[in-house]
Motif scaffolding. Structure first.
Motif, PDB file in Angstrom:
ATOM      1  N   ARG A   6       0.837  -1.193   0.000  1.00 54.54           N
ATOM      2  CA  ARG A   6       0.000   0.000   0.000  1.00 54.54           C
ATOM      3  C   ARG A   6       0.873   1.244   0.000  1.00 54.54           C
ATOM      4  NH1 ARG A   6      -1.236  -2.979   4.043  1.00 54.54           N
ATOM      5  NH2 ARG A   6      -0.684  -1.409   5.594  1.00 54.54           N
ATOM      6  N   LYS A   7       0.462   2.260  -0.744  1.00 53.23           N
ATOM      7  CA  LYS A   7       1.263   3.478  -0.861  1.00 53.23           C
ATOM      8  C   LYS A   7       1.143   4.340   0.386  1.00 53.23           C
ATOM      9  CE  LYS A   7       1.997   7.573  -3.720  1.00 53.23           C
ATOM     10  NZ  LYS A   7       1.585   8.311  -4.931  1.00 53.23           N
ATOM     11  N   ASP A   8      -0.080   4.672   0.779  1.00 50.58           N
ATOM     12  CA  ASP A   8      -0.297   5.586   1.900  1.00 50.58           C
ATOM     13  C   ASP A   8      -0.275   4.828   3.225  1.00 50.58           C
ATOM     14  OD1 ASP A   8      -0.577   7.735   0.167  1.00 50.58           O
ATOM     15  OD2 ASP A   8      -2.729   7.419  -0.059  1.00 50.58           O
ATOM     16  N   TRP A   9       0.384   5.436   4.204  1.00 48.62           N
ATOM     17  CA  TRP A   9       0.429   4.875   5.542  1.00 48.62           C
ATOM     18  C   TRP A   9      -0.798   5.351   6.326  1.00 48.62           C
ATOM     19  CZ3 TRP A   9       4.942   2.804   8.450  1.00 48.62           C
ATOM     20  CH2 TRP A   9       5.971   2.382   7.602  1.00 48.62           C
ATOM     21  N   THR A  10      -1.380   4.444   7.108  1.00 54.19           N
ATOM     22  CA  THR A  10      -2.493   4.828   7.969  1.00 54.19           C
ATOM     23  C   THR A  10      -1.950   5.480   9.238  1.00 54.19           C
ATOM     24  OG1 THR A  10      -2.560   2.745   9.191  1.00 54.19           O
ATOM     25  CG2 THR A  10      -3.797   2.851   7.112  1.00 54.19           C
ATOM     26  N   ASP A  11      -2.845   6.187   9.946  1.00 54.97           N
ATOM     27  CA  ASP A  11      -2.431   6.796  11.219  1.00 54.97           C
ATOM     28  C   ASP A  11      -1.965   5.739  12.212  1.00 54.97           C
ATOM     29  OD1 ASP A  11      -2.986   9.294  10.253  1.00 54.97           O
ATOM     30  OD2 ASP A  11      -4.847   9.574  11.388  1.00 54.97           O
ATOM     31  N   HIS A  39      14.163  -4.414  15.432  1.00 54.29           N
ATOM     32  CA  HIS A  39      13.023  -3.507  15.544  1.00 54.29           C
ATOM     33  C   HIS A  39      12.251  -3.446  14.225  1.00 54.29           C
ATOM     34  CE1 HIS A  39      13.101  -1.316  19.466  1.00 54.29           C
ATOM     35  NE2 HIS A  39      14.318  -1.829  19.520  1.00 54.29           N
ATOM     36  N   ARG A  40      12.975  -3.400  13.098  1.00 52.70           N
ATOM     37  CA  ARG A  40      12.289  -3.352  11.799  1.00 52.70           C
ATOM     38  C   ARG A  40      11.531  -4.651  11.533  1.00 52.70           C
ATOM     39  NH1 ARG A  40      17.201  -0.978  10.084  1.00 52.70           N
ATOM     40  NH2 ARG A  40      17.785  -2.873   8.938  1.00 52.70           N
ATOM     41  N   ARG A  41      12.116  -5.778  11.925  1.00 55.75           N
ATOM     42  CA  ARG A  41      11.443  -7.064  11.715  1.00 55.75           C
ATOM     43  C   ARG A  41      10.120  -7.119  12.475  1.00 55.75           C
ATOM     44  NH1 ARG A  41      16.856 -10.582  12.646  1.00 55.75           N
ATOM     45  NH2 ARG A  41      17.687 -10.527  10.521  1.00 55.75           N
ATOM     46  N   ILE A  47       2.752  -4.302  10.826  1.00 57.46           N
ATOM     47  CA  ILE A  47       2.054  -3.424   9.876  1.00 57.46           C
ATOM     48  C   ILE A  47       2.131  -3.892   8.427  1.00 57.46           C
ATOM     49  CG2 ILE A  47       2.369  -1.419  11.360  1.00 57.46           C
ATOM     50  CD1 ILE A  47       4.682  -0.529   9.685  1.00 57.46           C
ATOM     51  N   GLY A  48       2.869  -4.974   8.165  1.00 57.46           N
ATOM     52  CA  GLY A  48       2.899  -5.519   6.821  1.00 57.46           C
ATOM     53  C   GLY A  48       3.629  -4.666   5.798  1.00 57.46           C
ATOM     54  N   ARG A  49       4.556  -3.837   6.268  1.00 58.20           N
ATOM     55  CA  ARG A  49       5.360  -3.012   5.366  1.00 58.20           C
ATOM     56  C   ARG A  49       6.723  -3.660   5.140  1.00 58.20           C
ATOM     57  NH1 ARG A  49       2.713   1.315   2.743  1.00 58.20           N
ATOM     58  NH2 ARG A  49       0.923   1.858   4.064  1.00 58.20           N
ATOM     59  N   SER A  50       7.355  -3.305   4.006  1.00 61.62           N
ATOM     60  CA  SER A  50       8.662  -3.870   3.696  1.00 61.62           C
ATOM     61  C   SER A  50       9.749  -3.250   4.564  1.00 61.62           C
ATOM     62  CB  SER A  50       8.998  -3.624   2.223  1.00 61.62           C
ATOM     63  OG  SER A  50       9.189  -2.239   1.984  1.00 61.62           O
TER      64      SER A  50
END
Length: 223
Positions: A6-11, A39-41, A47-50
């Protein structure tokens, strides 16, 4: 950005990454060990982001903190082109955690016990890039007189460390005569001299020292 991401991040996503960033920052300021990769993992699972997307957002958070003159995480150099939404997330975090504006309090009296001095040439003058409206509003909101007072105390403590350091350095060079002449100019004469401490090298040549104090890394904002 990973394919299908997803492009936009939610609050909610932004609130999670900002809270995690400040957790790492607090560890860094306390000199406690932590693992950025781990921490990134954890965030990737939440949040399911790369990994690259999360890392890029960390750089954006650093840029917002730089505008607020708050130390940022060493290794996440500020990247100025950030979205308005990350400013809002930082604002929400600081509103709920006002102590984040005062990282100097994390070290308590440690500044007098574990000083680290960086000796640098005078900085070159540079024009500041224009600030986004959202960032300007954030700066106005979180720049109270109380914070200015605490920053002045931090700067005072840093100058005191350098003053005593210079005297000790000259005594170690067998120049006790010069050590006695070292002056804390900003304390004795005020701030108009353009430097804070007057010292000398081993040959007696004057050294005009401007002191900048930070609770972060060498590249973090200073007082």
């Amino acid at each position: 950005m990973a394919a299908g991401e997803r492009k936009d991040w939610t609050d909610d996503e932004l609130d999670l990454i900002v809270a995690d960033y400040f957790s790492m920052l607090n560890d860094e300021l306390r000199r406690a060990p932590y693992d950025k990769t781990q921490h990134r993992r954890v965030l990737m699972g939440q949040i399911g982001r790369s990994n690259s997307s999360i890392e890029f957002k960390h750089h954006n958070i650093s840029a917002v903190l730089q505008l607020l003159e708050i130390p940022w995480i060493n290794g996440y150099k500020p990247r100025a082109h950030f979205q308005k939404s990350i400013v809002g997330a930082v604002e929400r975090y600081i509103t709920n955690h006002p102590a984040a504006l005062h990282p100097e309090l994390l070290l308590s009296n440690e500044i007098g016990e574990r000083p680290q001095l960086f000796l640098e040439p005078p900085p070159e003058l540079a024009n500041k890039a224009p600030r986004p409206d959202a960032a300007q509003r954030l700066i106005r909101k979180f720049n109270p007189a109380e914070r200015d007072f605490l920053n002045r105390k931090l700067g005072h403590d840093g100058e005191q460390i350098v003053f005593h350091f210079e005297r000790q350095r000259l005594r170690a060079l067998d120049r006790s005569d010069l050590a006695k002449k070292v002056r804390w100019v900003s304390m004795e004469d005020g701030d108009g001299a353009g430097y804070d401490v007057l010292s000398f090298d081993a040959q007696g040549k004057e050294r005009f020292l401007e002191v900048k104090t930070t609770v972060g890394s060498q590249t973090a904002p200073s007082i």
